[in-house]
Scaffold this motif. Sequence first.
Motif, PDB file in Angstrom:
ATOM      1  N   LYS A  60      36.620  33.923  37.398  1.00 21.15           N
ATOM      2  CA  LYS A  60      36.334  32.675  38.123  1.00 21.15           C
ATOM      3  C   LYS A  60      35.076  32.002  37.585  1.00 21.15           C
ATOM      4  O   LYS A  60      35.012  30.776  37.493  1.00 21.15           O
ATOM      5  CB  LYS A  60      36.150  32.961  39.617  1.00 21.15           C
ATOM      6  CG  LYS A  60      37.417  33.328  40.338  1.00 21.15           C
ATOM      7  CD  LYS A  60      37.098  33.643  41.797  1.00 21.15           C
ATOM      8  CE  LYS A  60      38.338  33.985  42.584  1.00 21.15           C
ATOM      9  NZ  LYS A  60      38.022  34.306  43.983  1.00 21.15           N
ATOM     10  N   GLU A  64      41.366  29.242  42.102  1.00 24.41           N
ATOM     11  CA  GLU A  64      42.071  29.457  43.369  1.00 24.41           C
ATOM     12  C   GLU A  64      42.309  30.951  43.559  1.00 24.41           C
ATOM     13  O   GLU A  64      43.076  31.564  42.818  1.00 24.41           O
ATOM     14  CB  GLU A  64      43.411  28.719  43.360  1.00 24.41           C
ATOM     15  CG  GLU A  64      43.263  27.216  43.393  1.00 24.41           C
ATOM     16  CD  GLU A  64      44.604  26.534  43.612  1.00 24.41           C
ATOM     17  OE1 GLU A  64      45.350  26.952  44.509  1.00 24.41           O
ATOM     18  OE2 GLU A  64      44.887  25.587  42.862  1.00 24.41           O
ATOM     19  N   ASP A  65      41.656  31.524  44.558  1.00 22.52           N
ATOM     20  CA  ASP A  65      41.753  32.966  44.780  1.00 22.52           C
ATOM     21  C   ASP A  65      43.197  33.422  44.988  1.00 22.52           C
ATOM     22  O   ASP A  65      43.575  34.515  44.564  1.00 22.52           O
ATOM     23  CB  ASP A  65      40.888  33.388  45.973  1.00 22.52           C
ATOM     24  CG  ASP A  65      40.772  34.895  46.064  1.00 22.52           C
ATOM     25  OD1 ASP A  65      40.130  35.499  45.183  1.00 22.52           O
ATOM     26  OD2 ASP A  65      41.359  35.481  46.999  1.00 22.52           O
ATOM     27  N   GLU A  77      37.576  43.550  41.742  1.00 18.36           N
ATOM     28  CA  GLU A  77      37.053  42.318  42.347  1.00 18.36           C
ATOM     29  C   GLU A  77      35.948  41.707  41.489  1.00 18.36           C
ATOM     30  O   GLU A  77      35.851  40.484  41.370  1.00 18.36           O
ATOM     31  CB  GLU A  77      36.549  42.583  43.764  1.00 18.36           C
ATOM     32  CG  GLU A  77      37.655  42.885  44.761  1.00 18.36           C
ATOM     33  CD  GLU A  77      38.731  41.803  44.838  1.00 18.36           C
ATOM     34  OE1 GLU A  77      38.388  40.603  44.918  1.00 18.36           O
ATOM     35  OE2 GLU A  77      39.925  42.165  44.790  1.00 18.36           O
ATOM     36  N   SER A  82      42.196  29.626  37.740  1.00 22.62           N
ATOM     37  CA  SER A  82      41.215  30.672  38.037  1.00 22.62           C
ATOM     38  C   SER A  82      40.294  30.302  39.193  1.00 22.62           C
ATOM     39  O   SER A  82      39.577  31.163  39.704  1.00 22.62           O
ATOM     40  CB  SER A  82      40.376  30.979  36.790  1.00 22.62           C
ATOM     41  OG  SER A  82      39.593  29.857  36.424  1.00 22.62           O
ATOM     42  N   ILE A  96      37.685  39.853  38.720  1.00 24.16           N
ATOM     43  CA  ILE A  96      38.198  38.559  39.203  1.00 24.16           C
ATOM     44  C   ILE A  96      37.049  37.551  39.300  1.00 24.16           C
ATOM     45  O   ILE A  96      37.172  36.405  38.860  1.00 24.16           O
ATOM     46  CB  ILE A  96      38.913  38.734  40.557  1.00 24.16           C
ATOM     47  CG1 ILE A  96      40.224  39.504  40.341  1.00 24.16           C
ATOM     48  CG2 ILE A  96      39.160  37.375  41.230  1.00 24.16           C
ATOM     49  CD1 ILE A  96      40.916  39.931  41.620  1.00 24.16           C
ATOM     50  N   LYS A  97      35.931  38.003  39.851  1.00 23.15           N
ATOM     51  CA  LYS A  97      34.760  37.127  39.988  1.00 23.15           C
ATOM     52  C   LYS A  97      34.295  36.644  38.611  1.00 23.15           C
ATOM     53  O   LYS A  97      33.943  35.472  38.430  1.00 23.15           O
ATOM     54  CB  LYS A  97      33.636  37.893  40.691  1.00 23.15           C
ATOM     55  CG  LYS A  97      32.414  37.077  40.974  1.00 23.15           C
ATOM     56  CD  LYS A  97      31.387  37.899  41.736  1.00 23.15           C
ATOM     57  CE  LYS A  97      30.095  37.138  41.920  1.00 23.15           C
ATOM     58  NZ  LYS A  97      29.054  37.959  42.542  1.00 23.15           N
ATOM     59  N   ARG A  99      46.542  41.002  43.084  1.00 23.20           N
ATOM     60  CA  ARG A  99      45.840  42.281  42.971  1.00 23.20           C
ATOM     61  C   ARG A  99      46.854  43.420  43.052  1.00 23.20           C
ATOM     62  O   ARG A  99      47.651  43.465  43.978  1.00 23.20           O
ATOM     63  CB  ARG A  99      44.802  42.385  44.081  1.00 23.20           C
ATOM     64  CG  ARG A  99      43.660  41.381  43.905  1.00 23.20           C
ATOM     65  CD  ARG A  99      43.011  41.030  45.238  1.00 23.20           C
ATOM     66  NE  ARG A  99      41.784  40.268  45.067  1.00 23.20           N
ATOM     67  CZ  ARG A  99      41.723  38.950  45.058  1.00 23.20           C
ATOM     68  NH1 ARG A  99      42.833  38.223  45.190  1.00 23.20           N
ATOM     69  NH2 ARG A  99      40.570  38.320  44.918  1.00 23.20           N
TER      70      ARG A  99
END
Length: 111
Positions: free
Chosen positions: A97, A51-52, A90, A49, A93-94, A57
């Motif tokens: 992370k 590593e972008d 997004e 998590s 995802i943030k 997506r």
Amino acid sequence: MGKFIITTRKNGEFQFNLKAGNGQVILSSEGYTTKAACLNGVESVKKNSQEDARFERNVAKNGKFYFNLKAGNGQVIGNSEMYESETARENGIKSVKTNAPDAEVVDEAVS
């Protein structure tokens, strides 16, 4: 603070959900045949998590947005809910992370 909640599916498989501090599910796993494999999945999420590039997506056929988190070997280790916008995806995802690396593991599975 996030939490990984491990549960048992009706078919006896184990799965985990990563929940944000507010209790919302931000990532769900596939089914695992053993609890040990499920716990390995949790560790993989914690590691990958950060590593972008591991976040794939996507846009569903209905136009909603979602993401998959993949391991280094390309296998999907978790997927998100459906979002109404790219911005919301997004933010999801943030949240993964932010929450995944230090999330505690809560075992609610029926053995």
